[in-house]
Scaffold this motif. Structure first.
Motif, PDB file in Angstrom:
ATOM      1  N   ILE A 115     -44.994  -5.429 -43.243  1.00 56.26           N
ATOM      2  CA  ILE A 115     -44.490  -6.452 -42.316  1.00 56.26           C
ATOM      3  C   ILE A 115     -43.941  -7.636 -43.119  1.00 56.26           C
ATOM      4  O   ILE A 115     -42.855  -8.152 -42.849  1.00 56.26           O
ATOM      5  N   ALA A 119     -40.204  -7.356 -42.431  1.00 57.13           N
ATOM      6  CA  ALA A 119     -39.993  -8.067 -41.171  1.00 57.13           C
ATOM      7  C   ALA A 119     -39.937  -9.573 -41.374  1.00 57.13           C
ATOM      8  O   ALA A 119     -39.111 -10.251 -40.778  1.00 57.13           O
ATOM      9  N   SER A 128     -41.542  -6.437 -36.158  1.00 54.43           N
ATOM     10  CA  SER A 128     -42.923  -6.226 -36.547  1.00 54.43           C
ATOM     11  C   SER A 128     -43.760  -5.776 -35.348  1.00 54.43           C
ATOM     12  O   SER A 128     -44.870  -5.319 -35.507  1.00 54.43           O
ATOM     13  N   LEU A 187     -41.495   0.532 -38.628  1.00 55.04           N
ATOM     14  CA  LEU A 187     -42.545  -0.036 -39.486  1.00 55.04           C
ATOM     15  C   LEU A 187     -43.844   0.764 -39.419  1.00 55.04           C
ATOM     16  O   LEU A 187     -44.383   1.123 -40.463  1.00 55.04           O
ATOM     17  N   PHE A 214     -49.508  -2.953 -34.891  1.00 52.85           N
ATOM     18  CA  PHE A 214     -48.116  -3.046 -34.443  1.00 52.85           C
ATOM     19  C   PHE A 214     -47.974  -3.085 -32.929  1.00 52.85           C
ATOM     20  O   PHE A 214     -46.881  -2.969 -32.407  1.00 52.85           O
TER      21      PHE A 214
END
Lengths: 331, 547
Positions: A168, A172, A180, A199, A277
């Protein structure tokens, strides 16, 4: 080919038997948990009368054996019952079955999401792992081999959430390439879904690659002392061809088995990643259901997990047989 | 003739435990075009290492430390890997000892055949496949048009060996290294392969290095013979000259091994009760009968050799006697009393009386147990000896097999040579103080000199202890050396039995005759004469099938 069909049918029958045993164990385990669905919903302060009334409504007051068999018979006919926690408890005195949400309805979208994530991860991880394994075997004991080993081993040794946060951070936060949060929904296009799920899929790839890559490497290296590998070298074949054409086809069985185990893990064991997530998969649903003693959902989840293991292992066995000419073409 | 291969002052080393030990010590070798050189010696002589070095190839942990290998103008010891790959398979080819292990189990024969021509750019896939089928036909493989579409496990050992020779021929190389190509085969099958190899090498004028430990085989195949001993060259000479007139002591000792023969014993007097009697035994794996009505007797102090090819039921008969495979019909009696069919219902004493020695001493000894413990185990189990008494008995047994107890008691099997391991197997069998020992191909994994030592030891023990032996073998030289009586088996039946002297005198059963005449002889013209006598289509398996 007749023998392969027989093996498949045999395994399927055994699989069904395993499922029944799993369901029994789960049912017994959930029943052994302290507290019941009613106390979990009504809270510690609930009067015994209220708990009893609710249990009666839901049928929880019947003996465990009766409940198990009525559930089993319904499940065999495809009816996994009604989710207790999703029922409309404002009017729980009424018929739950009329107002409740069925387990199937609760599970289906979650399960689809889980399969989607597992499939996406497998599409990335399996080719990467096998390729790395082949290359590591080809350049064994080289810097590349060591680096690959260290990298995959450290990624499997770190806690899952840590790997997730590292990704992340880099993909992200520092570089806003990927979202994310992976709260995918049904109205997204396929492309959006893939992007949104990327991700968690990458995190899982890091986790499952090590096993598969190391098994590929080990299975190939194991064969390199074989006389037929020496023969291939003495025919002047290139090292790459020796590995890919002569060693790999004979190393498929163990590789396929490890891949199957890892795919099963992707379906059953990814709850931490889902939490990190916010991915709406089946793992979170399972944990929530255990918390609320939502027995029908817990059981359905367990059956799905068990079925995933059984089917994937069956698939691995069949692929191993097909990859072995001795079994494919008996004398 | 022009020079094809020159190996000068070759030194090769192998690594074990961080040190490099010599394998080949300064051996020279040269070969002209179209010439066949026989390379002979016992295991550990460095024959295979030398053969591979001729290809510029070393196995893992082996290196050419000094010397030069020049193949048709190219120096192989310094050539790059790519240059060597360009030669291997294309101009220098290799035929391995075990074709079953050296064909890749995952691919069809013809695909493996075409691989070298296609990858080396010699011919297209279709061309080389067609050529492969023609080679299969030349090598007298059955169904040459379709056999290539089989996988290795679907083809018999002798056929695979010929398919591998065809594969080596695929690019029409200048040189082929044959590394013990017939060692794993039965005598009747060996003939076919020898004849095929010789024909095709002659036909294409290919030069060859033929590696073997069998002198009689090398006599048929080679123009010239080089003898190696522990990495040193003993002597080199033209084959006929070498056979007629060996110069060195070692070469002479190799030649004389086949002369060991025990004196004949008087016939067993009628009315003596045999130690073990196999009575009309029929046995099956599943529903398939593998033994049919097998009967023979084994008397005290006598050796019955059971002879036949692989699959003839020799070892199955042993399994019936030991009770591992209870017969379907018939029975086994010991000293005139019927034994229970399964070992499970036999008493400890009945089990003690019949012991076994195995072919592969390597796998028959527990690698984690010391020699002392391996022998002590049956001493304690069958005889109940403990402590100092047990130790004394083990030492005694070690002395009987001519190994110094103080030196060998604590060793692990991995610290023994092949012959020593087989001696431990013998001591373990003796430890139970049996009346009879079943020897299952006990010398076939050993070199001739070592094997002879084992045979002499077994003969001595028999004289001393009055043991009865059932000696399973496919090697007729061994039969000649040790047997009193011979039982010839084929397809699970006894085709002929009798005293050794009778068996080696005509008239024979046709199958016995085939077996006897298939054993290679030292005469360099033996194979040629035999082929002329039998006709090319009537040798080996083809002849067996006609019976």
């Amino acid at each position: 080919m007749g023998s392969i069909l027989r093996i498949i049918l045999q395994r399927l029958a055994l699989g069904v038997l395993t499922l029944i045993i799993v369901s029994l164990v789960i049912f017994a385990a959930v029943n052994a948990l302290p507290g019941s669905f009613a106390t979990a919903i009504l809270g510690q302060a609930a009067t015994p009368e209220a708990v009893a009334a609710m249990e009666q409504t839901l049928g929880l007051d019947k003996p465990a054996v009766t409940r198990y068999f009525s559930w089993l018979f319904a499940a065999v006919q495809g009816d996994f019952g009604t989710s207790l926690s999703q029922a409309n408890f404002a009017s729980f005195a009424g018929s739950v079955a009329d107002t409740g949400v069925t387990v199937a309805d609760t599970l289906a979208p979650r399960f689809r999401n889980t399969l989607f994530l597992a499939g996406l991860t497998a599409l990335i991880a399996v080719p990467v792992a096998v390729t790395l394994g082949v290359l590591a075997a080809l350049y064994r004991n080289s810097a590349f081999d060591r680096a690959t080993n260290i990298f995959t081993l450290s990624s499997i040794s770190s806690p899952e959430f840590f790997m997730a946060y590292v990704l992340i951070l880099f993909l992200a936060v520092l570089n806003p390439w990927l979202p994310s949060l992976s709260n995918i929904s049904d109205d997204m296009t396929l492309g959006e879904r893939v992007r949104t799920s990327m991700l968690p899929a990458l995190t899982l790839t890091l986790i499952v690659t090590a096993h598969m890559m190391r098994m590929t490497r080990a299975a190939i290296i194991n064969l390199l002392a074989s006389p037929y590998i020496e023969m291939a070298r003495l025919k002047g074949m290139s090292p790459f061809r020796v590995i890919v054409k002569h060693a790999l086809p004979n190393a498929l069985a163990p590789i396929v088995n490890v891949i199957a185990l890892n795919l099963a893990y992707l379906i059953t064991g990814v709850v931490v990643i889902e939490v990190v997530f916010v991915y709406p998969g089946i793992g979170q649903l399972f944990v929530d259901s255990v918390k609320t003693r939502d027995i029908p959902v817990v059981q359905a989840c367990c059956l799905i997990f068990a079925a995933a293991y059984i089917l994937l292992n069956l698939l691995a066995d069949v692929l191993s047989i097909i990859s072995n000419p001795r079994l494919r073409h008996p004398k | 003739m022009s020079r094809l291969l020159t190996m000068k002052d070759i030194w090769i080393e192998g690594r074990s435990d961080e040190t490099w030990n010599p394998i080949i010590n300064g051996v020279d070798l040269h070969l002209d075009r179209g010439e066949v050189l026989g390379l002979i010696g016992e295991s550990g002589a460095g024959k295979s290492t030398m053969g591979l070095a001729a290809m510029g190839y070393c196995r893992d942990g082996v290196r050419i430390s000094k010397g030069s290998v020049e193949f048709d103008g190219t120096e192989l010891t310094t050539a790059s890997a790519a240059v060597k790959r360009g030669l291997l398979g294309k101009r220098i080819a290799y035929v391995a000892q075990s074709a079953a292990a050296s064909f890749n189990p995952a691919h069809k024969l013809i695909d493996q055949h075409s691989e070298a021509p296609v990858q080396h750019g010699v011919s297209s896939r279709a061309e080389s496949s067609r050529d492969g089928m023609e080679l299969y036909e030349k090598l007298r493989l059955p169904n040459p048009d379709t056999i290539g579409f089989r996988y290795p496990h679907q083809v018999s050992g002798g056929q695979l060996q010929r398919a591998m020779t065809a594969m080596a021929m695929a690019c029409r190389p200048d040189l082929i290294i044959f590394d013990e190509p017939t060692t794993a085969l039965d005598v009747t099958t060996q003939i076919e392969v020898l004849a095929s190899i010789r024909d095709i090498v002659e036909q294409f004028g290919t030069a060859a290095i033929y590696i073997t430990h069998d002198l009689a085989v090398v006599a048929q195949m080679a123009d010239r013979v080089k003898v190696l001993l522990k990495g040193d060259e003993v002597e080199t000479n033209e084959t006929r000259e070498m056979l007629a007139n060996p110069q060195q002591e070692y070469t002479k000792s190799l030649w004389s091994v086949r002369e060991f023969e025990r004196p004949a014993k008087p016939a067993v007097s009628t009315g003596t009760t045999p130690v073990v009697s196999v009575d009309n035994v029929t046995a099956a794996y599943g529903t398939v009968n593998v033994l049919n009505e097998v009967s023979f007797d084994i008397h005290q102090g006598r050796t019955v050799a059971v002879v036949g090819e692989s699959g003839s039921g020799k070892s199955t008969t042993a399994r019936c006697i030991t009770g591992l495979l209870p017969p379907k019909v018939g029975g086994i009696s010991f000293d005139g009393a019927t034994l229970p069919l399964s070992y499970k219902s036999r008493t400890k004493d009945q089990l003690r009386q019949v012991q076994m020695i195995y072919q592969m001493a390597d796998t028959a000894l527990n690698p984690r147990m010391s020699v002392g413990n391996i022998i002590a185990r049956p001493v304690e189990f069958y005889l109940g000896l403990k402590g100092a008494e047990k130790r004394r008995r083990v030492d005694q047994l070690l002395e009987q097999i001519e190994l110094e107890p103080s030196q060998y008691y604590d060793r692990l099997p991995s610290e023994l040579s092949g012959g020593q391991k087989q001696r431990i197997g013998i001591a373990r069998a003796l430890a139970a103080e049996p009346r009879m020992i079943i020897c299952d191909e006990v010398t076939s994994a050993l070199d001739q000199l070592v094997a002879e030592g084992i045979l002499r030891l077994l003969a001595e023990l028999q004289d001393k202890l009055g043991l009865a032996y059932m000696f399973i073998t496919h090697d007729l030289a061994t039969v000649k050396a040790i047997a009193d009586e011979v039982v010839v088996m084929k397809d699970g039946r006894v085709v002929e039995q009798g005293p050794k002297a009778e068996m080696f005198q005509p008239p024979h059963h046709p199958y016995t005759d085939l077996l006897l005449s298939s054993v290679p002889e030292m005469d360099p013209d033996w194979l040629t004469n035999l082929l002329a006598e039998r006709g090319v289509d009537n040798i080996g398996d083809a002849a067996v099938d006609k019976m």
